[in-house]
Write a protein that holds these residues in place. Structure first.
Motif, PDB file in Angstrom:
ATOM      1  N   ILE A  75      -0.882  50.350  25.021  1.00  0.00           N
ATOM      2  CA  ILE A  75      -1.550  49.047  25.060  1.00  0.00           C
ATOM      3  C   ILE A  75      -2.765  49.053  24.135  1.00  0.00           C
ATOM      4  O   ILE A  75      -3.079  48.061  23.484  1.00  0.00           O
ATOM      5  CB  ILE A  75      -2.023  48.727  26.492  1.00  0.00           C
ATOM      6  CG1 ILE A  75      -0.858  48.768  27.448  1.00  0.00           C
ATOM      7  CG2 ILE A  75      -2.734  47.389  26.538  1.00  0.00           C
ATOM      8  CD1 ILE A  75       0.003  47.575  27.404  1.00  0.00           C
ATOM      9  N   GLN A  78      -1.605  48.333  20.840  1.00  0.00           N
ATOM     10  CA  GLN A  78      -1.288  46.907  20.699  1.00  0.00           C
ATOM     11  C   GLN A  78      -2.548  46.087  20.476  1.00  0.00           C
ATOM     12  O   GLN A  78      -2.569  45.178  19.641  1.00  0.00           O
ATOM     13  CB  GLN A  78      -0.563  46.405  21.943  1.00  0.00           C
ATOM     14  CG  GLN A  78       0.862  46.875  22.028  1.00  0.00           C
ATOM     15  CD  GLN A  78       1.712  45.933  22.874  1.00  0.00           C
ATOM     16  OE1 GLN A  78       1.201  45.026  23.513  1.00  0.00           O
ATOM     17  NE2 GLN A  78       3.004  46.153  22.881  1.00  0.00           N
ATOM     18  N   HIS A  79      -3.588  46.398  21.229  1.00  0.00           N
ATOM     19  CA  HIS A  79      -4.841  45.665  21.027  1.00  0.00           C
ATOM     20  C   HIS A  79      -5.315  45.804  19.590  1.00  0.00           C
ATOM     21  O   HIS A  79      -5.633  44.824  18.923  1.00  0.00           O
ATOM     22  CB  HIS A  79      -5.928  46.183  21.974  1.00  0.00           C
ATOM     23  CG  HIS A  79      -5.892  45.556  23.330  1.00  0.00           C
ATOM     24  ND1 HIS A  79      -6.069  44.204  23.516  1.00  0.00           N
ATOM     25  CD2 HIS A  79      -5.706  46.084  24.554  1.00  0.00           C
ATOM     26  CE1 HIS A  79      -5.986  43.942  24.808  1.00  0.00           C
ATOM     27  NE2 HIS A  79      -5.755  45.059  25.466  1.00  0.00           N
ATOM     28  N   TRP A  82      -2.849  44.052  17.054  1.00  0.00           N
ATOM     29  CA  TRP A  82      -2.844  42.583  17.031  1.00  0.00           C
ATOM     30  C   TRP A  82      -4.215  42.008  16.730  1.00  0.00           C
ATOM     31  O   TRP A  82      -4.318  40.864  16.293  1.00  0.00           O
ATOM     32  CB  TRP A  82      -2.255  42.016  18.320  1.00  0.00           C
ATOM     33  CG  TRP A  82      -0.775  42.209  18.346  1.00  0.00           C
ATOM     34  CD1 TRP A  82      -0.071  42.989  19.209  1.00  0.00           C
ATOM     35  CD2 TRP A  82       0.174  41.661  17.425  1.00  0.00           C
ATOM     36  NE1 TRP A  82       1.260  42.957  18.878  1.00  0.00           N
ATOM     37  CE2 TRP A  82       1.434  42.147  17.791  1.00  0.00           C
ATOM     38  CE3 TRP A  82       0.084  40.815  16.326  1.00  0.00           C
ATOM     39  CZ2 TRP A  82       2.605  41.823  17.114  1.00  0.00           C
ATOM     40  CZ3 TRP A  82       1.234  40.483  15.638  1.00  0.00           C
ATOM     41  CH2 TRP A  82       2.475  40.987  16.036  1.00  0.00           C
ATOM     42  N   TRP A 133      -5.698  37.262  19.645  1.00  0.00           N
ATOM     43  CA  TRP A 133      -4.692  38.294  19.372  1.00  0.00           C
ATOM     44  C   TRP A 133      -3.786  38.596  20.550  1.00  0.00           C
ATOM     45  O   TRP A 133      -2.618  38.914  20.373  1.00  0.00           O
ATOM     46  CB  TRP A 133      -5.381  39.561  18.868  1.00  0.00           C
ATOM     47  CG  TRP A 133      -6.046  40.369  19.937  1.00  0.00           C
ATOM     48  CD1 TRP A 133      -5.475  41.368  20.650  1.00  0.00           C
ATOM     49  CD2 TRP A 133      -7.394  40.252  20.409  1.00  0.00           C
ATOM     50  NE1 TRP A 133      -6.384  41.885  21.540  1.00  0.00           N
ATOM     51  CE2 TRP A 133      -7.571  41.230  21.420  1.00  0.00           C
ATOM     52  CE3 TRP A 133      -8.472  39.442  20.092  1.00  0.00           C
ATOM     53  CZ2 TRP A 133      -8.773  41.393  22.107  1.00  0.00           C
ATOM     54  CZ3 TRP A 133      -9.665  39.616  20.766  1.00  0.00           C
ATOM     55  CH2 TRP A 133      -9.799  40.572  21.756  1.00  0.00           C
ATOM     56  N   ALA A 134      -4.318  38.475  21.769  1.00  0.00           N
ATOM     57  CA  ALA A 134      -3.509  38.941  22.899  1.00  0.00           C
ATOM     58  C   ALA A 134      -2.364  37.992  23.231  1.00  0.00           C
ATOM     59  O   ALA A 134      -1.596  38.278  24.143  1.00  0.00           O
ATOM     60  CB  ALA A 134      -4.381  39.175  24.117  1.00  0.00           C
ATOM     61  N   HIS A 135      -2.214  36.868  22.490  1.00  0.00           N
ATOM     62  CA  HIS A 135      -1.017  36.064  22.757  1.00  0.00           C
ATOM     63  C   HIS A 135       0.251  36.810  22.330  1.00  0.00           C
ATOM     64  O   HIS A 135       1.349  36.375  22.634  1.00  0.00           O
ATOM     65  CB  HIS A 135      -1.092  34.652  22.149  1.00  0.00           C
ATOM     66  CG  HIS A 135      -1.090  34.590  20.658  1.00  0.00           C
ATOM     67  ND1 HIS A 135      -1.752  33.607  19.968  1.00  0.00           N
ATOM     68  CD2 HIS A 135      -0.514  35.353  19.710  1.00  0.00           C
ATOM     69  CE1 HIS A 135      -1.581  33.781  18.677  1.00  0.00           C
ATOM     70  NE2 HIS A 135      -0.836  34.835  18.494  1.00  0.00           N
ATOM     71  N   MET A 137       0.667  39.732  23.455  1.00  0.00           N
ATOM     72  CA  MET A 137       0.760  40.778  24.481  1.00  0.00           C
ATOM     73  C   MET A 137       0.934  40.201  25.879  1.00  0.00           C
ATOM     74  O   MET A 137       0.619  40.870  26.861  1.00  0.00           O
ATOM     75  CB  MET A 137      -0.517  41.648  24.429  1.00  0.00           C
ATOM     76  CG  MET A 137      -0.728  42.280  23.078  1.00  0.00           C
ATOM     77  SD  MET A 137      -2.381  42.951  22.878  1.00  0.00           S
ATOM     78  CE  MET A 137      -2.434  44.119  24.218  1.00  0.00           C
ATOM     79  N   TYR A 138       1.447  38.976  25.942  1.00  0.00           N
ATOM     80  CA  TYR A 138       1.601  38.352  27.263  1.00  0.00           C
ATOM     81  C   TYR A 138       2.466  39.197  28.190  1.00  0.00           C
ATOM     82  O   TYR A 138       2.292  39.163  29.406  1.00  0.00           O
ATOM     83  CB  TYR A 138       2.232  36.973  27.131  1.00  0.00           C
ATOM     84  CG  TYR A 138       1.325  35.920  26.551  1.00  0.00           C
ATOM     85  CD1 TYR A 138      -0.055  35.960  26.725  1.00  0.00           C
ATOM     86  CD2 TYR A 138       1.864  34.851  25.841  1.00  0.00           C
ATOM     87  CE1 TYR A 138      -0.866  34.984  26.193  1.00  0.00           C
ATOM     88  CE2 TYR A 138       1.051  33.868  25.308  1.00  0.00           C
ATOM     89  CZ  TYR A 138      -0.312  33.934  25.484  1.00  0.00           C
ATOM     90  OH  TYR A 138      -1.110  32.965  24.958  1.00  0.00           O
ATOM     91  N   SER A 140       2.637  42.440  28.250  1.00  0.00           N
ATOM     92  CA  SER A 140       2.202  43.839  28.311  1.00  0.00           C
ATOM     93  C   SER A 140       1.628  44.185  29.677  1.00  0.00           C
ATOM     94  O   SER A 140       1.124  45.282  29.880  1.00  0.00           O
ATOM     95  CB  SER A 140       1.147  44.112  27.243  1.00  0.00           C
ATOM     96  OG  SER A 140      -0.053  43.448  27.578  1.00  0.00           O
ATOM     97  N   MET A 142      -0.953  42.577  31.132  1.00  0.00           N
ATOM     98  CA  MET A 142      -2.408  42.467  31.194  1.00  0.00           C
ATOM     99  C   MET A 142      -2.818  41.508  32.316  1.00  0.00           C
ATOM    100  O   MET A 142      -2.005  40.792  32.876  1.00  0.00           O
ATOM    101  CB  MET A 142      -2.948  41.994  29.851  1.00  0.00           C
ATOM    102  CG  MET A 142      -2.492  40.616  29.454  1.00  0.00           C
ATOM    103  SD  MET A 142      -3.046  40.277  27.788  1.00  0.00           S
ATOM    104  CE  MET A 142      -2.460  38.605  27.619  1.00  0.00           C
ATOM    105  N   PHE A 150      -6.363  33.620  26.563  1.00  0.00           N
ATOM    106  CA  PHE A 150      -5.790  33.671  25.222  1.00  0.00           C
ATOM    107  C   PHE A 150      -4.845  32.511  24.964  1.00  0.00           C
ATOM    108  O   PHE A 150      -4.710  32.054  23.829  1.00  0.00           O
ATOM    109  CB  PHE A 150      -5.117  35.026  24.987  1.00  0.00           C
ATOM    110  CG  PHE A 150      -6.123  36.109  24.701  1.00  0.00           C
ATOM    111  CD1 PHE A 150      -6.759  36.154  23.475  1.00  0.00           C
ATOM    112  CD2 PHE A 150      -6.459  37.046  25.654  1.00  0.00           C
ATOM    113  CE1 PHE A 150      -7.703  37.123  23.194  1.00  0.00           C
ATOM    114  CE2 PHE A 150      -7.402  38.025  25.391  1.00  0.00           C
ATOM    115  CZ  PHE A 150      -8.024  38.059  24.156  1.00  0.00           C
TER     116      PHE A 150
END
Ligand code: HEM
Ligand SMILES: [Cu+2]
Lengths: 397, 222
Positions: A75, A78-79, A82, A133-135, A137-138, A140, A142, A150
């Motif tokens: 993760i 990923q952060h 992204w 950015w975290a769109h 990673m929906y 993931s 979080m 986000f």
């Protein structure tokens, strides 16, 4: 970036710059701030591989063996990725936005609608794109509140983006539209970008994204918005500026052929992918085997996509041929074949000599969009033309 | 990611302040004529090299802020974080870096007054102490490694090596610029060129000192 800040010619205020330059400038700033995130992610991944650190690598069993890694977090990667990745999509898009504004204005003989709003929108998009950015990673796992945050920022970005689309349309409205090859590509960009932006709005909502994530729908979204749309602008830009670079026009008939096959072909390739995604077909799989939800006919659709892609590929051969052939056989272009206002079209020589301007740098007296000015003697006024005729056009009704 | 966001917020404030002076609300379609007719909007009076360095510092700053962000996040992502005993040597190194920064600042003051001997001596002192700092950092690495703290042993150790390496590489790059400034000072005449070079070096050194104090503090506290 420092060129734009410090090396503008006399009279070129920021608000007189063509939107192309605004787009490139903002994208440059963003690139400088976003790429470090990619770099950090890459270095840490490299260390995981080379030195056996566990920045990103969790404990893993590979081929029955426990790897020595433990506790690392994908993760985290990923952060970092992204945080670079989303600004990057606008690093691609903003120059395209700028160029397309200039193509539309020039080939519709009309000043760009809402220039100031266009500039503000570019800057606003640039800034906002760092907080969405975290769109990506929906799914993931979080915190749901982050997802909400986000999703909100993501949808807010759609506002300045939509403003730009409206302004392009309003520029075209009542314009004297010349359907030249660059203009065709510019129009194709608007349609394609709109298409991709709308699917982006779908994906920006967490509940819609969760089932669509990692399906072909996402592939369709980003190829429309980041693949096809900017490539339309790149082609439009090449057809538009080739005469300035080489002194000759690209062949019009070949250009039209290239445009239609590429445009329609790209739709044949990517449009069906939305449907495949809605079926639930996952992305990134070389072979999906038997599933209960993907019918056999999906394979037929994939075959169709492959054929369309080959056709598009062929059209690019035609384009390459045109590039080379026109170098010696193209129609002589003259210095300013499109009757454009911006400085590059006013150079003393075409193609421009070393340093572009010879001894004397141009002085700028007006913005980049004086097309069809009432009372002016021609339907465009170059940026470096002094305001001698002011009295006559102010007197005009 | 809060550290990098905070850093970007600072940059955004600076950018916003700059943009607010650029007359972005002008109506360019009404403003025909030579530049003198309208206030603002020209290039800034600062030399391009200085703006270039400012941009570079913003980029280097965001790189370091990202490392710090990753550090802060990784700390809490698993239960495996074991804080490491920082070698005492780091305190000494910090002192050396402070000396280096002070020397460059004095070189700058001397350059402004045109006192060339002072420029030369202080540039050399600054460069020399920076080299000592780097050697000290490598020594600290070796002490760590000798007592069994290697990158693969724990994420805290890995970050220690990574962050000190990134900082050290930036200083190494600075030494190249400093060497060029020394070459410019060699003939013993104070030129505007030289003053600018010294100023840029001093700026960069202070930046790296500040960054080091931040990183060192973080390493000590966590
Ligand atoms: C209103 C505008 C937009 C919205 C709301 C939006 C939203 C999204 C979302 C939520 C995803 C993640 C989908 C998933 O993985 O489940 C995504 C993916 C993506 N978007 Fe957009 N987007 C927008 C515009 C753009 C633009 C302008 C570009 C590029 C020019 C772009 C490029 C991409 C790319 C490359 C991906 C795929 C990343 C991957 O490999 O997973 N998007 N978009
Ligand atoms: Cu995104």
């Amino acid at each position: 970036m420092v060129t734009v800040l410090q090396a503008r010619t006399r009279g070129m205020t920021l608000m007189r710059m063509p939107l192309t330059v605004w787009g490139i400038f903002t994208a440059t700033v963003m690139a400088l701030l976003a790429f470090p995130a990619l770099f950090v992610g890459a270095v840490m991944m490299l260390l995981d591989r080379l030195l056996g650190t566990s920045f990103f690598m969790p404990s893993l069993v590979e081929m029955g063996q426990h790897l020595q890694h433990s506790g690392g977090s994908p993760i985290l990667f990923q952060h970092l990725f992204w945080f670079f990745g989303h600004p990057e999509v606008y690093i691609v898009a903003l120059p395209a936005f700028g160029i397309v504004s200039d193509l539309i204005s020039t080939h519709a003989r009309r000043n760009i609608f809402g220039y100031r709003m266009m500039v503000w929108a570019i800057v606003a998009i640039g800034a906002l794109s760092f907080v969405v950015w975290a769109h990506h990673m929906y799914v993931s796992g979080m915190n749901p509140y982050f997802g909400f945050f986000f999703a909100t920022t993501t949808l807010i970005i759609a506002i300045p983006t939509a403003i730009k689309v409206y302004n392009w349309l309003l520029t075209l409205w009542h314009g004297d539209i010349h359907l030249t090859v660059p203009m065709l590509f510019a129009l194709a960009f608007i349609v394609t970008f709109l298409n991709g932006g709308l699917t982006g709005l779908f994906l920006g909502n967490v509940v819609v994204d969760v089932p669509l994530s990692d399906t072909m729908f996402v592939v369709a979204h980003f190829h429309m918005v980041m693949g096809v749309a900017p490539i339309m602008v790149i082609f439009g830009g090449i057809y538009h500026w080739y005469p300035k670079i080489t002194g000759r026009m690209l062949n019009e008939a070949l250009g039209r052929f290239h445009f239609w096959v590429t445009f329609l072909g790209a739709y044949a390739v990517f449009f069906p992918m939305h449907y495949l995604g809605l079926l639930g077909m996952p992305r990134r799989y070389p072979e999906i085997g038997e599933t209960s939800f993907v019918p056999d006919s999906a394979a037929t659709l994939n075959a169709f996509i492959s054929v369309a892609a080959l056709a598009v590929g062929f059209a690019q051969m035609v384009f390459l041929f045109n590039l080379i052939w026109s170098l010696s056989r193209g129609r002589q272009a003259g210095g300013n074949p499109w009757n454009a206002t911006t400085l590059e079209w006013q150079t003393p020589e075409t193609p421009p000599g070393h340093g572009n301007w010879g001894k004397e740098l141009p002085v700028v007296y007006r913005w980049a969009y004086d097309y069809s000015v009432p009372g002016a003697e021609r339907d465009f006024v170059p940026q470096n033309q002094p305001p001698a005729r002011r009295a006559t056009w102010e007197a005009a009704p | 990611m809060s550290v990098i966001l905070l850093f970007l917020a600072v940059l955004a404030t600076i950018a916003g302040w700059w943009l607010s002076k650029q007359r972005l609300t002008a109506k360019p379609w009404l403003e025909e004529g030579a530049i003198g007719d309208f206030p603002g909007g020209g290039a800034s009076a600062l030399p391009a090299a200085k703006i270039g360095l400012g941009v570079f510092l913003a980029v280097a700053g965001s790189l370091l802020a990202l490392f710090v962000s990753a550090y802060a996040m990784r700390m809490h992502m698993a239960q495996d974080w074991r804080p490491l005993p920082e070698p005492k040597l780091l305190w000494l190194n910090t002192g050396v870096l402070v000396v280096s920064s002070i020397a460059l600042h004095r070189a700058l003051l001397a350059a402004r007054r045109g006192r060339m001997d002072g420029v030369m001596a202080n540039l050399l002192a600054g460069g020399g102490s920076a080299v000592v700092f780097l050697a000290g950092q490598i020594l600290a690495w070796r002490q760590m490694a000798a007592s069994g703290y290697v990158p693969a042993s724990n994420p805290a150790d890995a970050f220690f090596y990574l962050i000190t390496a990134v900082h050290g590489l930036h200083l190494l790059g600075g030494l190249v610029a400093l060497a060029r400034a020394i070459a410019k000072a060699w003939p013993g005449v104070a030129t505007d060129q030289l003053r600018l070079s010294v100023e840029l070096c001093a700026m960069y050194w202070h930046f790296l000192l500040l960054v080091w104090l931040g990183l060192f503090g973080m390493l000590l506290l966590t």
